[in-house]
Design a protein around this motif. Structure first.
Motif, PDB file in Angstrom:
ATOM      1  N   SER A  89      -8.242  -8.746  12.777  1.00  0.00           N
ATOM      2  CA  SER A  89      -7.358  -8.843  13.935  1.00  0.00           C
ATOM      3  C   SER A  89      -7.233 -10.301  14.368  1.00  0.00           C
ATOM      4  N   ALA A  90      -6.075 -10.637  14.874  1.00  0.00           N
ATOM      5  CA  ALA A  90      -5.714 -11.976  15.336  1.00  0.00           C
ATOM      6  C   ALA A  90      -5.501 -12.953  14.182  1.00  0.00           C
ATOM      7  N   GLN A  91      -5.528 -12.480  12.935  1.00  0.00           N
ATOM      8  CA  GLN A  91      -5.247 -13.335  11.789  1.00  0.00           C
ATOM      9  C   GLN A  91      -3.758 -13.246  11.467  1.00  0.00           C
ATOM     10  N   THR A  92      -3.186 -14.338  11.032  1.00  0.00           N
ATOM     11  CA  THR A  92      -1.800 -14.343  10.593  1.00  0.00           C
ATOM     12  C   THR A  92      -1.784 -14.203   9.083  1.00  0.00           C
ATOM     13  N   ALA A  93      -0.953 -13.297   8.588  1.00  0.00           N
ATOM     14  CA  ALA A  93      -0.875 -13.045   7.149  1.00  0.00           C
ATOM     15  C   ALA A  93       0.582 -13.061   6.709  1.00  0.00           C
ATOM     16  N   THR A  94       0.785 -13.412   5.448  1.00  0.00           N
ATOM     17  CA  THR A  94       2.105 -13.389   4.842  1.00  0.00           C
ATOM     18  C   THR A  94       2.127 -12.291   3.791  1.00  0.00           C
ATOM     19  N   ILE A  95       3.160 -11.462   3.815  1.00  0.00           N
ATOM     20  CA  ILE A  95       3.267 -10.386   2.836  1.00  0.00           C
ATOM     21  C   ILE A  95       3.748 -10.991   1.524  1.00  0.00           C
ATOM     22  N   GLN A  96       2.916 -10.859   0.495  1.00  0.00           N
ATOM     23  CA  GLN A  96       3.246 -11.441  -0.796  1.00  0.00           C
ATOM     24  C   GLN A  96       3.872 -10.415  -1.741  1.00  0.00           C
ATOM     25  N   ASP A  97       3.407  -9.145  -1.650  1.00  0.00           N
ATOM     26  CA  ASP A  97       3.906  -8.115  -2.546  1.00  0.00           C
ATOM     27  C   ASP A  97       3.692  -6.754  -1.904  1.00  0.00           C
ATOM     28  N   MET A  98       4.550  -5.788  -2.240  1.00  0.00           N
ATOM     29  CA  MET A  98       4.424  -4.422  -1.733  1.00  0.00           C
ATOM     30  C   MET A  98       4.758  -3.446  -2.854  1.00  0.00           C
ATOM     31  N   THR A  99       3.973  -2.356  -2.933  1.00  0.00           N
ATOM     32  CA  THR A  99       4.296  -1.257  -3.835  1.00  0.00           C
ATOM     33  C   THR A  99       4.239   0.027  -3.011  1.00  0.00           C
ATOM     34  N   ASN A 100       4.397   1.167  -3.664  1.00  0.00           N
ATOM     35  CA  ASN A 100       4.310   2.439  -2.955  1.00  0.00           C
ATOM     36  C   ASN A 100       2.891   2.739  -2.483  1.00  0.00           C
ATOM     37  N   THR A 101       1.894   2.158  -3.147  1.00  0.00           N
ATOM     38  CA  THR A 101       0.500   2.484  -2.815  1.00  0.00           C
ATOM     39  C   THR A 101      -0.301   1.310  -2.269  1.00  0.00           C
ATOM     40  N   HIS A 102       0.143   0.081  -2.482  1.00  0.00           N
ATOM     41  CA  HIS A 102      -0.623  -1.098  -2.073  1.00  0.00           C
ATOM     42  C   HIS A 102       0.297  -2.158  -1.468  1.00  0.00           C
ATOM     43  N   TYR A 103      -0.302  -3.041  -0.731  1.00  0.00           N
ATOM     44  CA  TYR A 103       0.394  -4.242  -0.307  1.00  0.00           C
ATOM     45  C   TYR A 103      -0.564  -5.413  -0.426  1.00  0.00           C
ATOM     46  N   VAL A 104      -0.014  -6.571  -0.647  1.00  0.00           N
ATOM     47  CA  VAL A 104      -0.794  -7.789  -0.833  1.00  0.00           C
ATOM     48  C   VAL A 104      -0.484  -8.726   0.327  1.00  0.00           C
ATOM     49  N   LEU A 105      -1.545  -9.128   1.048  1.00  0.00           N
ATOM     50  CA  LEU A 105      -1.414 -10.040   2.185  1.00  0.00           C
ATOM     51  C   LEU A 105      -2.113 -11.349   1.864  1.00  0.00           C
TER      52      LEU A 105
END
Length: 155
Positions: A124-140
């Protein structure tokens, strides 16, 4: 003393951490339990959270002592200097791994490249950038921590 990130040979994280501890060097190799399937069986195994990385806590003058350990390749550098991880960041990782709660994060309304503020959980309170998304996972990408997280989306 600072926490530094040591880059290891592939699949040597646990061996390197064990050797460093035997030499009296404070280290941390965060492990997660995963179910692995072979052709004849399934088994729970502990695997490193960060591939090829082990965190070590050393004084600046003792940094070269890790190279006496088999499996250590080099230090991770950030902007031309050895990457330093704050105590708070190590504690967040430990807290997250020790937490029994699973955190839901909905990313359906986001797009790759969006910058988000995590509102709950250990990051919490961390800033993240979405790098990749799939139906089952996401990469931050957590730039302040210099790491990439692959999170499973609960169905």
């Amino acid at each position: 003393m600072n926490w530094y990130v040591v880059y290891t040979k592939s699949k040597w994280e646990k061996k390197v951490a064990e050797q460093l501890q035997k030499r009296g060097i404070e280290c941390y190799c965060p492990l997660i339990t995963q179910m692995r399937q072979w052709s004849d069986r399934k088994k729970k195994v502990e695997v490193p959270l960060f591939n090829s990385y082990v965190f070590v806590q050393l004084a600046e003058s003792d940094r070269n002592s890790v190279f006496d350990t088999v499996g250590v390749v080099r230090y991770l550098f950030w902007l031309g200097k050895p990457a330093i991880v704050r105590d708070e960041e190590i504690n967040v990782i430990k807290k997250w791994l020790n937490s029994a709660d699973t955190i839901d994060v909905a990313v359906a309304s986001y797009q790759i490249g969006d910058s988000i503020q995590l509102e709950s959980g250990p990051f919490s309170a961390q800033t993240a950038t979405i790098q990749d998304m799939t139906n089952t996972h996401y990469v931050l990408v957590l730039e302040s921590m210099g790491c990439v997280l692959k999170m499973k989306i609960k169905s």
